[in-house]
Scaffold this motif. Sequence first.
Motif, short mmCIF file in Angstrom:
data_model
loop_
_atom_site.label_atom_id
_atom_site.label_comp_id
_atom_site.label_asym_id
_atom_site.label_seq_id
_atom_site.Cartn_x
_atom_site.Cartn_y
_atom_site.Cartn_z
N GLN A 232 0.83 -1.20 0.00
CA GLN A 232 0.00 0.00 0.00
C GLN A 232 0.87 1.25 0.00
O GLN A 232 1.80 1.38 0.80
CB GLN A 232 -0.93 -0.01 1.22
N ALA A 233 0.54 2.20 -0.88
CA ALA A 233 1.40 3.36 -1.06
C ALA A 233 1.39 4.30 0.13
O ALA A 233 2.40 4.95 0.42
CB ALA A 233 0.98 4.12 -2.33
N THR A 234 0.28 4.40 0.82
CA THR A 234 0.17 5.34 1.93
C THR A 234 -0.40 4.64 3.15
O THR A 234 -1.06 3.60 3.05
CB THR A 234 -0.73 6.53 1.55
N LEU A 235 -0.18 5.26 4.32
CA LEU A 235 -0.76 4.72 5.55
C LEU A 235 -2.29 4.72 5.51
O LEU A 235 -2.92 3.76 5.97
CB LEU A 235 -0.27 5.53 6.76
N PRO A 236 -2.95 5.79 5.01
CA PRO A 236 -4.42 5.73 4.94
C PRO A 236 -4.93 4.55 4.13
O PRO A 236 -5.91 3.90 4.53
CB PRO A 236 -4.78 7.07 4.29
N ARG A 237 -4.30 4.25 3.00
CA ARG A 237 -4.74 3.10 2.22
C ARG A 237 -4.53 1.80 2.99
O ARG A 237 -5.35 0.88 2.90
CB ARG A 237 -3.99 3.05 0.89
N LEU A 238 -3.45 1.72 3.73
CA LEU A 238 -3.21 0.53 4.54
C LEU A 238 -4.27 0.40 5.62
O LEU A 238 -4.78 -0.70 5.88
CB LEU A 238 -1.81 0.59 5.18
#
Length: 383
Positions: A206-212
């Motif tokens: 996942q590219a970003t923490l929010p997406r994770l």
Amino acid sequence: MASRAWLDVRRSWRPGHAPALLMIPLGLIVTVCVVDVLSPQHIHLGPLLVAAPAITVAFAGARVTALMGALAVAAQMLIGVLRGVWDTANIQAQIAALIVVSAICVTLCVVRGRRERQLHQVRSVAEAAQSVLLQPLPTRAGPLQIAGLYIPAEEEADLGGDLYAAARTSHHSTRLLIGDVRGSGLGAISNTALLLGAFRAAAHRQATLPRLAIHLDAAFRWDSTQWRTPTEQDAIEDFATAALLDIPDHDPVVHLISCGHPPPLILRGDRLIPLVAEASHLPIGFGGAFGIADYAVQTFPFEAGDLLLLYTDGVIEARNTEGSFYPFTERVPQWTKDDPDELLRHLQDDLLAHVHGHLDDDAAVVAIRRLGRPGSRRPRART
């Protein structure tokens, strides 16, 4: 660990495993013999010999218990011979009673030994499951030195509802997860395995923490509700508080998403800095139910030499017999100069001493020290 536990079980069956304690039944046998022989004819202390094998059961195995039973029977026979009552029905009844009680004690030891072996097998399986689910954290990740501590509330358990994990990303950063799954028992362990699996599968992709965070929430909710009827979904709430962190190798910061979890702490010299996020989101498992499409990321300075502590509420809510909470924020600054492993050893000893060896809830702590170069760039605070 498993081999050490098995050696402990085997040693408990060996004669002389507790030589100091053996003096208790031996002293009892000698004392009863001497006093009974020297006492008046109408006083009989021989029946007290039955206590010798009964006491031995508490700390020794079957062979030692059988030996104490045989010594007690021999002592009773000696009393009968010395007092000239060997051929009386009373002394023979006492000898028969000693033999029966000794046999029962030995049988109890054998049964206990079988249960100990079964417990050892169960613990071996639990340790194997723990090593798969709650994998040891890496000691080094880029410029970070990492150590993890997990203390289960149940003495015979190796895994509960607390969890932590780490993963490296392709853009040279380390991502960490610490969480606390609601409930206890097999249900909590199942949800712990689900959350850890979802993190390990996606943390590096996942590219970003929010997406994770969105991925973890969706995976958790789907797996915990897919086989339940709408009525069951309304009645049962599975969720987990969690903190997601991303620590870049070349930027002295830490990025944080908090999902109802206690705030991490940074120990910087003599200062203790709580990383309180401006936006604390709902726990994992609740997000999608309210249509949350994104998560706010909070950025904090994390400089070379700083020590970052992640923990679950089992640490800060641990109470002693007087009802006092463990003074976590007061104790940890005194170990700031220790490396993460040493700090966690001090913390574990101090925490267990505070609660007198019994925790009411699982406790997990992760310690991370940044070992980067002093010339790193200053952090850019953002939300």
